[in-house]
Write a protein that holds these residues in place. Structure first.
Motif, short mmCIF file in Angstrom:
data_model
loop_
_atom_site.label_atom_id
_atom_site.label_comp_id
_atom_site.label_asym_id
_atom_site.label_seq_id
_atom_site.Cartn_x
_atom_site.Cartn_y
_atom_site.Cartn_z
N ARG A 81 0.83 -1.21 0.00
CA ARG A 81 0.00 0.00 0.00
C ARG A 81 0.86 1.26 0.00
O ARG A 81 1.87 1.34 0.68
CB ARG A 81 -0.91 0.02 1.21
N GLN A 82 0.43 2.24 -0.77
CA GLN A 82 1.13 3.51 -0.83
C GLN A 82 1.09 4.19 0.53
O GLN A 82 0.05 4.26 1.17
CB GLN A 82 0.50 4.42 -1.89
N SER A 83 2.23 4.64 0.96
CA SER A 83 2.35 5.44 2.18
C SER A 83 3.64 6.24 2.08
O SER A 83 4.42 6.07 1.15
CB SER A 83 2.37 4.55 3.42
N THR A 84 3.86 7.09 3.06
CA THR A 84 5.11 7.84 3.05
C THR A 84 6.27 7.00 3.56
O THR A 84 7.43 7.32 3.34
CB THR A 84 4.97 9.11 3.93
N ASP A 143 -3.27 3.55 -4.98
CA ASP A 143 -3.12 2.78 -3.74
C ASP A 143 -1.87 1.91 -3.70
O ASP A 143 -1.50 1.42 -2.64
CB ASP A 143 -4.34 1.89 -3.51
N HIS A 186 2.08 1.08 -3.75
CA HIS A 186 3.28 1.78 -3.29
C HIS A 186 4.17 2.18 -4.48
O HIS A 186 4.35 1.42 -5.43
CB HIS A 186 4.08 0.90 -2.33
#
Length: 196
Positions: free
Chosen positions: A87-90, A120, A122
């Motif tokens: 999942r995309q996140s910082t 969505d 990463h």
């Protein structure tokens, strides 16, 4: 598309546009051409006809299957709903998800990541991808993410009819438009992946 054992294919598209069917077709084609088994993370039970090791929707079992694929190498790794693991996140990817995304090519893993929403997944997965296959996408965040990796070619994804797609080669920047495939499921049943 020519296939090598270390490819990374990202397949995106909203529900019902054909992305999972296309990903199953690709996994079978590549597994047959490379003579490698399929490992699939199948949270929705959409891949029951594929041969090989599978896990249903259980996050921990999925992580164990990713670990097993990485340790054994030389597999076709199909991850449906890949945003559950990537999942995309910082934050950067860590552990087995980092290894699959960044080091899987060294283990001979042909990786197919399937997601509904392009935004969505990463960014590390996109950075390692060799091909991006886009079925219809229309949310602004998803189109923006595709533009980041595909350039203006991503705008074509807004108007694609069901079962039509574009393939973007990240190395050559070539874009090919695809039409519906004829997918005939194999007769062989899957084996559920078990650790006991």
């Amino acid at each position: 598309m020519e296939y090598q054992s270390d490819e990374v294919v990202v397949v995106v598209g909203i529900q019902g546009t054909g992305k999972t069917t296309w990903a199953k077709w690709l996994s079978l084609k590549v597994a047959n051409e490379l003579d490698e088994p399929i490992f699939a993370i199948d949270p929705n039970g959409d891949m029951t006809e594929l041969p090989g090791d599978h896990v249903p929707h259980d996050y921990e079992d999925g992580l164990m299957l990713l670990q097993k694929a990485f340790e054994e190498g030389n597999k076709v790794l199909l991850i449906d709903e890949a945003d559950l693991y990537f999942r995309q996140s910082t934050a950067p990817l860590q552990g087995i998800t980092y290894q699959i995304a960044h080091l899987g090519r060294h283990r001979g893993l042909f990786r197919i990541f399937v997601v509904r929403r392009a935004a969505d997944l990463h960014k590390d997965v996109y950075s390692q991808s060799t091909h991006i296959v886009s079925f219809r996408q229309f949310y602004n965040n998803d189109i923006k993410r595709l533009i980041e990796v595909m350039g203006e070619a991503a705008l074509q994804a807004k108007d694609l009819p069901d079962y039509n797609y574009i393939i973007y080669d990240t190395r050559t920047h070539e874009v090919v438009r695809g039409s519906p495939i004829h997918y005939v499921p194999p007769k062989r049943k899957r084996r559920w992946f078990k650790w006991f």
